[in-house]
Design an enzyme around this catalytic site. Structure first.
Site, PDB file in Angstrom:
ATOM      1  CG  ASP A  18      46.917  53.350  -0.878  1.00 25.36           C
ATOM      2  OD1 ASP A  18      47.988  53.032  -1.417  1.00 25.36           O
ATOM      3  OD2 ASP A  18      46.729  54.476  -0.352  1.00 25.36           O
ATOM      4  CD  GLU A 190      54.042  51.620   2.632  1.00 25.58           C
ATOM      5  OE1 GLU A 190      53.579  52.497   3.373  1.00 25.58           O
ATOM      6  OE2 GLU A 190      54.603  51.864   1.542  1.00 25.58           O
TER       7      GLU A 190
END
Length: 546
Positions: A18, A190
Site C-alpha cells: 500500500d 478503494e
C-alpha cells in the site's frame, strides 16, 4: 556510471504494501502499511527513486498507536503521507476488527515538522471507511478521501469513494460528506488518491481486490466533486490475466512528479513462488514510469508492471557496501530501523539494550498465540533465499520459558526453533510449527544443550523450504566445542508463511486475512510470568542470492 540508470523492482522487497510516495524538494519518501507490527507506518527515503533507505516508523509510541489485542492483519492499513504548511501529514486507518461484512476502521491524522518526529497526538477523523488520503487543493483547502463501507446485507461493501473537507486550522472535518465516485464494474473500489494537473482532478483508485485481479483505475473531472470520467483505455496498471509476469497483484497506486516534470507511479506488487502461487514475501512496493498521452491521461507502458524501469536521472551517491549482509551488534541505544516488534512498541520493560553492553535482552512475553504482550523482535524476509543467524544465551528455569528464532507470518502460521528446560532439568533445543492453528512438535529434533554456554541459531529460507540450524559454544576446554553448523533433520514448508495460506474462509465469508508477509525474528516466551529473559549477542541477516 550508466547514463540511464534503472529502477529495479520491487524497490522495497518483502512486506511493504500500500505505498504512498511523496516528493518534498529533491527528496522522495515512501510510506507503507504495517498492520499489527510496530512501529506503525514504515518510512523510506530516496533522492533518485532507485536507492531507498529505511527511516523507521511514524507511530512508534503507544500514545500514537495501541495495537494491544489487534487481530492478525488488523492494525494500520494504507497510510497516506502529504506535506503542507511546513508539516508532514500522515493519515491512516487503525482497523480493530473485520468480520461478517463489518469493519471497525477508525481513521486518524498526525503531523510533524520532521519525519523523525515528534509526531502530534492523533486527531480522530471518521470511521466510515478505510484507505484515507489527504488532498491539498490549489485554493488552500484540504480534503479527506476514503472508500465507503456498507455493512448491510445485499449492498456493495465497497460503496464508492467519499470526500469531506478537513479544516487544518481547526483540526477537524467540516462540511458535507459527498460520494464522488462509485467505481467501475470491476468492483472493490478503494485506495483513493487525488491529484490536480492542467485543470483536471485525477482520481486514482485500486479495484479488483488486493490479489490477482488487482488494478489501478484512473478517472478525472474538471470539478472536485465530479462527475468523474473513467479512462477509456482501461486500467492504468494491472497484472490480471498475465500469470507469466514476475510482478503480480499490481495495484494500489500513488503518483509523484520529479523536479524536471517526469512522473512515476509507486504501487503494490507481489512475487509468487509459482504462477499464481504462494507469495511468501508478502505484498511489496514497485515503481513504474508514467507518461501522459495526447488526451491528457496518465499511462504506464503496456499497462503492466516492469521489473526494470528507467530512472529519472543519474543516481545519487550511495553506500556501496554489500547490501546483502546486515549485521547488528546491538551496540546502539535502540533497535535499528530494519527491526519491527509485534503488537507493542520496544519499550525498556521488555526490550533492553542497556543492561548488558552489546546485547539485546528480550524479556519473555505471552505464548505464540497471545495478542497482548508478545515478545517478538523481527525483520522482513526480503528474498527467497536468505537467513538470520544469532548467538543467544538463555537459562530457562521451567518448561514455560522458551527462546529462539522463528520464521513467522502470524499467530496461526509459524515455525520455531527454541531452547527450553525439560522435566529432568536438561536444557534442550526443540522445533515446533503452527499451521493454520494446528501445532506440530517435530519428532527427533530434540538436542541436549545443557553444557553449552551459548547457542548459535539459524533460520534459513531456501525457496519453498525453511531449515533451522544450531551450533554450540561450550565451556573452555570442552573437546566437543566447535563452530560448525548442525541442521535439524527436517525440511519445513515455507509456503505456510504466505498471504494465500494465511487467508481463511468459511462458507465463502473470510474469517482470517493474509495482508502481511514472512518475518524472521528473535522470540521469547515466559508463560508463567516468572521473569525469564534471553540475551542475544548479535544478529546477522544475509540474502543468499544476487
Amino acid at each position: 556510471m550508466p547514463e540511464n540508470p534503472l529502477i529495479r523492482n520491487p524497490v522495497l522487497p518483502g512486506f511493504h504494501p500500500d505505498p504512498c510516495v511523496l516528493r518534498v524538494g529533491a527528496d522522495y519518501y515512501l510510506a507503507t502499511s504495517t498492520f499489527e507490527w510496530c512501529p506503525g507506518v514504515r518510512l523510506h527515503h530516496s533522492t533518485d527513486l532507485v536507492h531507498w533507505r529505511p527511516l523507521g516508523g511514524v507511530l512508534a509510541e503507544r500514545r500514537l498507536l495501541d495495537l494491544t489485542g489487534a487481530a492478525d492483519s488488523a492494525g494500520v492499513w494504507a497510510p497516506d503521507l502529504s506535506y503542507v504548511d511546513g508539516l508532514f501529514h500522515v493519515v491512516y486507518t487503525d482497523v480493530s476488527s473485520f468480520a461478517g461484512g463489518y469493519w471497525d476502521s477508525q481513521n486518524y491524522l498526525t503531523t510533524a515538522a520532521d519525519l523523525a518526529g515528534p509526531w502530534s497526538d492523533p486527531v480522530p477523523l471518521h470511521a466510515r471507511g478505510f484507505d484515507p488520503s489527504l488532498f491539498h487543493d490549489e485554493d488552500g483547502t484540504s480534503w479527506l478521501l476514503t472508500m465507503n463501507t456498507d455493512w448491510r446485507t445485499g449492498r456493495n461493501r465497497f460503496a464508492g469513494i467519499q470526500i469531506q473537507q478537513y479544516d487544518r486550522a481547526a483540526g477537524k472535518l467540516v462540511g458535507e460528506e459527498r460520494l464522488i465516485f462509485e467505481g467501475t464494474s470491476v468492483g472493490m473500489t478503494e485506495a483513493p488518491r487525488l491529484y490536480r494537473r492542467d485543470g483536471w482532478y485525477y482520481l486514482l483508485t485500486a479495484e479488483g481486490g488486493t490479489s490477482w485481479t488487482h488494478q489501478v483505475t484512473v478517472a478525472r473531472s474538471r470539478e472536485l466533486f465530479g462527475p468523474y470520467e473513467v479512462a477509456p483505455d482501461g486500467p492504468m496498471l494491472s497484472s490480471a490475466g498475465r500469470p507469466d509476469l514476475a510482478l503480480q497483484k499490481a495495484g494500489h497506486g500513488s503518483l509523484v512528479d520529479t523536479p524536471d516534470g517526469q512522473w512515476y507511479l509507486a504501487h503494490l506488487t507481489a512475487r509468487p513462488y509459482s504462477p499464481l502461487g504462494p507469495c511468501v514475501l508478502g505484498r511489496e512496493t514497485a515503481i513504474q514510469r508514467v507518461t501522459w498521452n495526447d488526451a491528457g491521461w496518465p499511462q504506464v507502458e503496456g499497462g503492466v508492471p516492469a521489473e526494470d524501469v528507467p530512472a529519472p536521472g543519474a543516481p545519487a551517491a550511495v553506500d556501496r557496501s554489500d547490501s546483502r549482509v546486515d549485521h547488528d551488534d546491538f551496540d546502539g541505544g535502540r533497535l535499528g530501523p530494519e527491526w519491527s516488534t509485534l503488537r507493542r512498541p520496544p519499550t525498556p520493560d521488555w526490550v533492553d539494550l542497556s543492561s548488558r553492553p552489546s546485547h539485546l535482552r528480550i524479556h519473555g512475553g505471552q505464548s505464540p498465540v497471545g495478542r497482548q504482550r508478545p515478545s517478538l523482535v523481527a525483520r522482513r524476509v526480503t528474498a527467497r533465499h536468505c537467513r538470520l543467524e544469532t548467538t543467544m544465551e538463555f537459562h530457562p528455569r521451567t518448561f514455560r520459558q522458551l527462546a529462539g528464532v522463528t520464521a513467522y507470518y502470524n499467530t496461526r502460521n509459524w515455525h520455531y526453533a527454541y531452547l527450553t528446560r525439560d522435566d529432568d532439568g536438561r536444557r534442550v533445543l526443540e522445533l515446533m510449527s503452527f499451521d493454520q492453528g494446528r501445532r506440530v512438535q517435530h519428532a527427533g529434533c530434540q538436542v541436549d544443550v545443557t553444557r553449552a554456554e551459548a547457542v548459535r541459531l539459524r533460520v534459513r529460507f531456501d525457496g519453498p523450504v525453511v531449515r533451522f540450524g544450531y551450533s554450540l559454544r561450550r565451556p573452555a576446554g570442552d573437546a566437543r566445542d566447535g563452530d560448525g553448523w548442525c541442521e535439524f533433520p527436517v525440511e519445513l514448508d515455507a509456503t505456510i508463511l504466505s498471504d494465500e495460506h494465511a487467508a481463511e474462509a468459511e462458507a465463502g465469508e473470510p474469517t482470517a486475512w493474509g495482508f502481511t508477509g514472512a518475518f524472521v525474528g528473535l522470540w521469547v516466551q515466559d508463560l508463567g510470568a516468572d521473569g525469564g529473559f534471553a540475551d542475544f549477542d548479535s544478529a546477522t541477516y544475509v540474502v543468499d542470492e544476487p
